[in-house]
Write a protein that holds these residues in place. Sequence first.
Motif: not given
Length: 201
Positions: A112-127, A165-177
């Motif tokens: 969860p800590d790693k996902i929270e970090k990735a969520v912040f890194e991909v920026g605002k928007g649905p993920k 682990g996890a891969k986080v994708f910002n569906t609006e900005r099309r950015v992933s970590v």
Amino acid sequence: MENLKEKLNTFTSLVLDDAGTKRDELLEKIKKKHDTWVDAKETEFLEEAYKLIQHSITDAKKSANEKVLQEELEARKKLLLTRERIVNEVMEAAAEKLKAFTKTEEYGKWLPDKIEKAVFEVGKGPKTVYISSDDLRFKNQIEKLSNDGGEISVEAAGEKDFLGGAKVFNTERRVSVDYSFKEMLAEEKRNFLQRSGLTIG
């Protein structure tokens, strides 16, 4: 009569001397021609022998170069096979350790800590958060993470070697970590090859 005989002897002597001189001249000419012919033939034979030697040397060099090239190719092939075996053994051992880590209590905090970090890194928007099917047990916990008002959906990654682990994708900005173990292993593999000197240029 005696005078005639003497004249005849003198004439005979002159004729014989002249014949001897002409014979000597002819022999000298023949000798010179013979020597010239022998020299020419000797030069011809030497040139032919030189060509044959050069041809033999060229063939020998070509054959030697081909053998060296073949040996180099064989050595390179063996090196590549050895490198592949070593790398596979190291990566398999690392993958086993990561699998074991996913079963620990520590992993339950780390993910969860790693996902929270990735969520912040991909920026605002649905993920969309991609995790392994074994980690879907953390789905509710992940969906509740702070997301600046954007929605977080959790899905199982379809990749067989995702491991954890996890891969986080910002569906609006099309950015992933990508913090998946698959990506971490790939990065470690690159680093391992450089550190171990197993890279082949």
